[in-house]
Design a protein around this motif. Structure first.
Motif, PDB file in Angstrom:
ATOM      1  N   LEU A  24       0.792  -1.226   0.000  1.00 49.04           N
ATOM      2  CA  LEU A  24       0.000   0.000   0.000  1.00 49.04           C
ATOM      3  C   LEU A  24       0.829   1.283   0.000  1.00 49.04           C
ATOM      4  N   PRO A  25       1.817   1.433   0.882  1.00 54.77           N
ATOM      5  CA  PRO A  25       2.577   2.687   0.878  1.00 54.77           C
ATOM      6  C   PRO A  25       3.237   2.982  -0.475  1.00 54.77           C
ATOM      7  N   ALA A  26       3.812   1.977  -1.101  1.00 58.77           N
ATOM      8  CA  ALA A  26       4.444   2.191  -2.405  1.00 58.77           C
ATOM      9  C   ALA A  26       3.407   2.599  -3.445  1.00 58.77           C
ATOM     10  N   LEU A  27       2.278   1.929  -3.461  1.00 56.80           N
ATOM     11  CA  LEU A  27       1.261   2.246  -4.462  1.00 56.80           C
ATOM     12  C   LEU A  27       0.715   3.655  -4.282  1.00 56.80           C
ATOM     13  N   ALA A  31       5.386   4.895  -6.024  1.00 57.49           N
ATOM     14  CA  ALA A  31       6.552   4.028  -6.215  1.00 57.49           C
ATOM     15  C   ALA A  31       6.093   2.702  -6.826  1.00 57.49           C
ATOM     16  N   THR A  32       7.043   1.905  -7.258  1.00 55.76           N
ATOM     17  CA  THR A  32       6.718   0.601  -7.839  1.00 55.76           C
ATOM     18  C   THR A  32       6.623  -0.436  -6.731  1.00 55.76           C
ATOM     19  N   ALA A  33       5.584  -1.267  -6.801  1.00 60.94           N
ATOM     20  CA  ALA A  33       5.397  -2.368  -5.859  1.00 60.94           C
ATOM     21  C   ALA A  33       5.174  -3.637  -6.671  1.00 60.94           C
ATOM     22  N   VAL A  40       4.014  -2.961 -10.357  1.00 58.63           N
ATOM     23  CA  VAL A  40       2.898  -2.052 -10.568  1.00 58.63           C
ATOM     24  C   VAL A  40       3.240  -0.699  -9.959  1.00 58.63           C
ATOM     25  N   ALA A  41       2.853   0.375 -10.639  1.00 55.04           N
ATOM     26  CA  ALA A  41       2.994   1.722 -10.090  1.00 55.04           C
ATOM     27  C   ALA A  41       1.751   2.512 -10.457  1.00 55.04           C
ATOM     28  N   LEU A  42       1.281   3.315  -9.549  1.00 56.48           N
ATOM     29  CA  LEU A  42       0.122   4.169  -9.792  1.00 56.48           C
ATOM     30  C   LEU A  42       0.593   5.615  -9.869  1.00 56.48           C
ATOM     31  N   ALA A  43      -0.001   6.367 -10.765  1.00 57.58           N
ATOM     32  CA  ALA A  43       0.386   7.773 -10.908  1.00 57.58           C
ATOM     33  C   ALA A  43      -0.870   8.611 -11.026  1.00 57.58           C
ATOM     34  N   PRO A  44      -0.890   9.783 -10.495  1.00 59.30           N
ATOM     35  CA  PRO A  44       0.213  10.389  -9.742  1.00 59.30           C
ATOM     36  C   PRO A  44       0.251   9.841  -8.325  1.00 59.30           C
TER      37      PRO A  44
END
Length: 92
Positions: A24-27, A31-33, A40-44
């Motif tokens: 969760l923190p990375a997403l 950041a990439t998790a 997987v990475a979510l932006a922004p």
């Protein structure tokens, strides 16, 4: 429909919860998790908000999870009490 014994479903649910809390923190921060062996990475990204992990007491699996994931359990729980009181006053 497959019926899963309760103890199995509790164990599986706990593993899924632990995995979700791990990534969760990375997403959230962009950041990439690695999720299910896929990067997987979510932006922004965004600032990581506080996460409430609750359960039925301190001797349960949720209690152990709370102790593993809080940065500073005593301070975090004190802040949680303040936040809940603020929510109560807003709801009144």
């Amino acid at each position: 429909m497959t019926v899963v014994p309760k103890i199995c479903s509790v164990i599986v649910r706990g593993r899924h919860t632990d995995e979700a809390l791990r990534v969760l923190p990375a997403l959230v921060t962009g950041a990439t998790a690695t999720v299910n062996d896929v990067d997987v990475a979510l932006a922004p990204g965004s600032a990581m908000p506080p996460v409430v992990v609750a359960g039925n007491g301190t001797r349960t699996a949720a209690g152990g999870r709370i102790r593993r994931w809080l940065d500073n359990p005593a301070a975090d729980l004190d802040q949680l009490a303040v936040d809940f009181n603020e929510l109560r006053s807003l709801a009144a």
